[in-house]
Design a protein around this motif. Structure first.
Motif, PDB file in Angstrom:
ATOM      1  N   LEU A 120       0.831  -1.208   0.000  1.00 28.83           N
ATOM      2  CA  LEU A 120       0.000   0.000   0.000  1.00 28.83           C
ATOM      3  C   LEU A 120       0.865   1.257   0.000  1.00 28.83           C
ATOM      4  O   LEU A 120       0.563   2.233  -0.699  1.00 28.83           O
ATOM      5  CB  LEU A 120      -0.922  -0.002   1.220  1.00 28.83           C
ATOM      6  N   ARG A 121       1.925   1.219   0.756  1.00 31.15           N
ATOM      7  CA  ARG A 121       2.839   2.365   0.792  1.00 31.15           C
ATOM      8  C   ARG A 121       3.455   2.601  -0.587  1.00 31.15           C
ATOM      9  O   ARG A 121       3.616   3.745  -1.022  1.00 31.15           O
ATOM     10  CB  ARG A 121       3.936   2.104   1.828  1.00 31.15           C
ATOM     11  N   THR A 122       3.776   1.518  -1.297  1.00 27.90           N
ATOM     12  CA  THR A 122       4.353   1.634  -2.635  1.00 27.90           C
ATOM     13  C   THR A 122       3.372   2.268  -3.611  1.00 27.90           C
ATOM     14  O   THR A 122       3.721   3.185  -4.364  1.00 27.90           O
ATOM     15  CB  THR A 122       4.780   0.254  -3.152  1.00 27.90           C
ATOM     16  N   ILE A 123       2.118   1.791  -3.606  1.00 27.87           N
ATOM     17  CA  ILE A 123       1.104   2.365  -4.494  1.00 27.87           C
ATOM     18  C   ILE A 123       0.900   3.845  -4.184  1.00 27.87           C
ATOM     19  O   ILE A 123       0.801   4.684  -5.097  1.00 27.87           O
ATOM     20  CB  ILE A 123      -0.231   1.608  -4.355  1.00 27.87           C
ATOM     21  N   TYR A 124       0.861   4.181  -2.909  1.00 25.91           N
ATOM     22  CA  TYR A 124       0.697   5.586  -2.517  1.00 25.91           C
ATOM     23  C   TYR A 124       1.862   6.430  -3.028  1.00 25.91           C
ATOM     24  O   TYR A 124       1.671   7.531  -3.556  1.00 25.91           O
ATOM     25  CB  TYR A 124       0.587   5.695  -0.999  1.00 25.91           C
ATOM     26  N   ASN A 125       3.085   5.923  -2.883  1.00 24.06           N
ATOM     27  CA  ASN A 125       4.267   6.659  -3.332  1.00 24.06           C
ATOM     28  C   ASN A 125       4.263   6.854  -4.849  1.00 24.06           C
ATOM     29  O   ASN A 125       4.691   7.899  -5.354  1.00 24.06           O
ATOM     30  CB  ASN A 125       5.537   5.934  -2.898  1.00 24.06           C
ATOM     31  N   VAL A 126       3.806   5.835  -5.575  1.00 24.56           N
ATOM     32  CA  VAL A 126       3.708   5.944  -7.037  1.00 24.56           C
ATOM     33  C   VAL A 126       2.753   7.082  -7.404  1.00 24.56           C
ATOM     34  O   VAL A 126       3.051   7.923  -8.261  1.00 24.56           O
ATOM     35  CB  VAL A 126       3.233   4.611  -7.650  1.00 24.56           C
ATOM     36  N   LEU A 127       1.597   7.119  -6.756  1.00 27.05           N
ATOM     37  CA  LEU A 127       0.617   8.167  -7.036  1.00 27.05           C
ATOM     38  C   LEU A 127       1.141   9.543  -6.641  1.00 27.05           C
ATOM     39  O   LEU A 127       0.878  10.542  -7.319  1.00 27.05           O
ATOM     40  CB  LEU A 127      -0.687   7.868  -6.302  1.00 27.05           C
ATOM     41  N   GLN A 128       1.883   9.612  -5.554  1.00 24.29           N
ATOM     42  CA  GLN A 128       2.477  10.884  -5.138  1.00 24.29           C
ATOM     43  C   GLN A 128       3.475  11.368  -6.180  1.00 24.29           C
ATOM     44  O   GLN A 128       3.571  12.557  -6.469  1.00 24.29           O
ATOM     45  CB  GLN A 128       3.174  10.728  -3.787  1.00 24.29           C
ATOM     46  N   ASP A 129       4.226  10.439  -6.762  1.00 19.19           N
ATOM     47  CA  ASP A 129       5.220  10.794  -7.764  1.00 19.19           C
ATOM     48  C   ASP A 129       4.554  11.408  -8.995  1.00 19.19           C
ATOM     49  O   ASP A 129       5.102  12.314  -9.620  1.00 19.19           O
ATOM     50  CB  ASP A 129       6.022   9.559  -8.167  1.00 19.19           C
ATOM     51  N   GLY A 130       3.358  10.919  -9.335  1.00 15.24           N
ATOM     52  CA  GLY A 130       2.667  11.434 -10.514  1.00 15.24           C
ATOM     53  C   GLY A 130       1.793  12.635 -10.258  1.00 15.24           C
ATOM     54  O   GLY A 130       1.152  13.151 -11.186  1.00 15.24           O
ATOM     55  N   SER A 131       1.768  13.116  -9.026  1.00 16.37           N
ATOM     56  CA  SER A 131       0.854  14.209  -8.664  1.00 16.37           C
ATOM     57  C   SER A 131       1.295  15.566  -9.193  1.00 16.37           C
ATOM     58  O   SER A 131       0.566  16.542  -9.068  1.00 16.37           O
ATOM     59  CB  SER A 131       0.708  14.278  -7.138  1.00 16.37           C
ATOM     60  N   ASP A 132       2.493  15.645  -9.789  1.00 15.38           N
ATOM     61  CA  ASP A 132       2.943  16.923 -10.335  1.00 15.38           C
ATOM     62  C   ASP A 132       2.348  17.190 -11.713  1.00 15.38           C
ATOM     63  O   ASP A 132       2.629  18.212 -12.325  1.00 15.38           O
ATOM     64  CB  ASP A 132       4.474  16.969 -10.406  1.00 15.38           C
ATOM     65  N   GLU A 133       1.538  16.242 -12.218  1.00 13.58           N
ATOM     66  CA  GLU A 133       0.857  16.431 -13.492  1.00 13.58           C
ATOM     67  C   GLU A 133      -0.648  16.300 -13.290  1.00 13.58           C
ATOM     68  O   GLU A 133      -1.109  15.599 -12.395  1.00 13.58           O
ATOM     69  CB  GLU A 133       1.312  15.387 -14.516  1.00 13.58           C
ATOM     70  N   THR A 134      -1.420  17.002 -14.145  1.00 12.89           N
ATOM     71  CA  THR A 134      -2.876  16.903 -14.090  1.00 12.89           C
ATOM     72  C   THR A 134      -3.385  16.499 -15.477  1.00 12.89           C
ATOM     73  O   THR A 134      -3.187  17.232 -16.440  1.00 12.89           O
ATOM     74  CB  THR A 134      -3.504  18.239 -13.686  1.00 12.89           C
ATOM     75  N   PRO A 135      -4.029  15.327 -15.614  1.00  9.75           N
ATOM     76  CA  PRO A 135      -4.268  14.378 -14.518  1.00  9.75           C
ATOM     77  C   PRO A 135      -3.005  13.615 -14.134  1.00  9.75           C
ATOM     78  O   PRO A 135      -2.039  13.592 -14.891  1.00  9.75           O
ATOM     79  CB  PRO A 135      -5.310  13.428 -15.122  1.00  9.75           C
ATOM     80  N   ASN A 136      -3.030  13.011 -12.972  1.00 11.22           N
ATOM     81  CA  ASN A 136      -1.922  12.203 -12.484  1.00 11.22           C
ATOM     82  C   ASN A 136      -1.606  11.102 -13.495  1.00 11.22           C
ATOM     83  O   ASN A 136      -2.473  10.337 -13.898  1.00 11.22           O
ATOM     84  CB  ASN A 136      -2.319  11.581 -11.132  1.00 11.22           C
ATOM     85  N   ARG A 137      -0.335  11.030 -13.925  1.00 10.59           N
ATOM     86  CA  ARG A 137       0.053  10.082 -14.968  1.00 10.59           C
ATOM     87  C   ARG A 137      -0.142   8.619 -14.571  1.00 10.59           C
ATOM     88  O   ARG A 137      -0.205   7.740 -15.433  1.00 10.59           O
ATOM     89  CB  ARG A 137       1.519  10.302 -15.357  1.00 10.59           C
TER      90      ARG A 137
END
Length: 202
Positions: A120-137
């Motif tokens: 779960l921590r890994t999936i969250y970190n992946v989503l955090q990494d993509g949060s600098d784009e809209t929509p999240n990549r």
């Protein structure tokens, strides 16, 4: 003795620690040559991040494919701690999301507490990494992997830390998750056993 990806990473970290302690004029006594076929690779993170680390992307993906549950647990724990964006993106390109989805699926992988938390921590970190784009990549790859359905079921997990992490992921997706499972409406005290498991998973 077989040299695994995490022993190579540890050797690299120790070497950097030794170099940091050297006085001006000291020479590097470690003359071990690097072979071309070595799976250890240095991934540069953000330029303002001084804490660079060696991340063996290929070795980590192979660790997730292992039939040994302990290797999988150790691998996903290390991946959950990866802080460099370039390393995380290379892991995603090599199929990280689908592999972690399998770790979260109780029909495929033994639902051990440490594996669930680090996945779960890994999936969250992946989503955090993509949060600098809209929509999240990474929103579409995560959705297409089917992992959200598994994470939704984890909102009913008896371990507070598990459903709390599941909720944090689902909050990033509109109309996903249960409204009655919010942090305010469904928060229980963390037991000593859960707290110990959280420490072990970090």
């Amino acid at each position: 003795m077989q040299c695994t990806w995490w022993t190579r990473t540890e050797v690299g970290r120790r070497k950097k620690a030794r170099m940091a302690k050297k006085e001006p004029g000291d020479t590097d006594t470690d003359q071990t040559p690097k072979t071309i076929d070595s799976p250890t690779r240095s991934i540069e993170g953000d330029q303002d991040d001084d804490d660079t680390e060696e991340v063996d992307v290929k070795g980590m993906i192979e660790g997730l494919r292992s039939d040994d549950i302990e290797v999988k647990a150790k691998t996903v724990k290390a991946i959950a701690a990866v802080s460099q964006k370039e390393a995380m993106r290379n892991l995603v390109k090599r199929g990280l999301i689908s592999k972690v989805a399998q770790l979260l699926n109780p029909h495929i992988t033994d639902p051990r507490l440490d594996i669930l938390m680090n996945s779960l921590r890994t999936i969250y970190n992946v989503l955090q990494d993509g949060s600098d784009e809209t929509p999240n990549r990474y929103m579409k790859p995560v959705t297409n992997s089917g992992v959200l359905q598994v994470i939704e079921r984890l909102q009913s997990h008896q371990n507070h830390l598990i459903y709390d992490r599941a909720l944090r992921i689902l909050e990033k997706f509109p109309n996903r998750g249960r409204s009655d499972m919010s942090n305010e409406n469904h928060r229980k005290p963390v037991t000593a056993e859960e707290a110990a498991a959280e420490v072990d998973a970090k």
